[in-house]
Enzyme design. Structure first.
Site, short mmCIF file in Angstrom:
data_model
loop_
_atom_site.label_atom_id
_atom_site.label_comp_id
_atom_site.label_asym_id
_atom_site.label_seq_id
_atom_site.Cartn_x
_atom_site.Cartn_y
_atom_site.Cartn_z
N CYS A 99 0.85 -1.18 0.00
CA CYS A 99 0.00 0.00 0.00
C CYS A 99 0.89 1.24 0.00
CB CYS A 99 -0.89 -0.02 1.25
SG CYS A 99 -2.00 1.38 1.36
N GLU A 142 -8.84 -1.18 -2.34
CA GLU A 142 -9.19 0.25 -2.43
C GLU A 142 -10.53 0.53 -1.75
OE1 GLU A 142 -6.79 2.01 -3.20
OE2 GLU A 142 -5.59 0.55 -4.27
ZN ZN Z 1 -3.70 1.00 -0.10
#
Ligand code: ZN
Length: 179
Positions: A99, A142
């Site tokens: 991420c 997401e």
């Molecule tokens: Zn992320």
């Protein structure tokens, strides 16, 4: 100008995002453009609006092979507004995720292998699609950001964590040879 991305520990990443009401507004269209640039600059395969401090339900899915994910499938970067999962496979699979808000770390995360999704495109039209495997994984990752969640919340054991460096040494080489 490089887009600043909020990192783990910033309380804003933990807050839920609001529905986009004004898809065609300058504010939202400009935000989409910013996110498209940011995800490319950062070699990401997806980015959600809250990661740049905008708490609206909007993210980009942009799978493509890049230095951070050499085995990612290629697709046109797509803005997805007010996204939701309509239905999903019973089956889940663990796969590696990283991420942009959690630099230097990778984790094995269980996700549905196939999902049927609905979202509004940047042109305001309602889209319905079936996503599978890596792209389905990006969507689920997401979508979590829009609810204040990060992938670490779904990692089942600390044994399923690796630094980015170990990931490239151990996993990427593996995936590339499997292909
Ligand atoms: Zn992320």
């Amino acid at each position: 100008m490089t887009q600043q991305i909020l990192e783990l520990g910033n309380p804003e990443l933990r807050l839920p995002s609001q529905t986009v009401e004004d898809v065609m507004s300058d504010r939202i269209q400009t935000l989409i453009d910013r996110l498209l640039v940011a995800v490319k600059e950062a070699n990401g395969v997806g980015i959600a609006a809250p990661q740049v401090g905008e708490r609206v339900r909007l993210f980009i899915v942009a799978s493509r092979p890049n230095p951070r994910y050499p085995y990612a499938p290629e697709m046109e970067p797509t803005a997805m507004l007010n996204p939701r999962i309509v239905s999903h496979s019973g089956e889940t699979e663990k796969g590696w995720e990283g991420c942009l808000s959690v630099p230097g770390m990778r984790g094995l995360v269980p996700r549905y292998t196939a999902i049927e999704v609905e979202y509004t495109g940047r042109d305001g039209t309602l889209q319905r699609q079936t996503l599978t495997d890596f792209v389905a994984r990006i969507f689920q990752h997401e979508l979590d950001h829009l609810d204040g969640k990060v992938f670490l919340d779904r990692v089942e054991s600390t044994d399923d964590l690796m630094t980015e460096q170990e990931f490239h040494k151990r996993v990427v080489v593996d995936q590339l040879t499997k292909k």
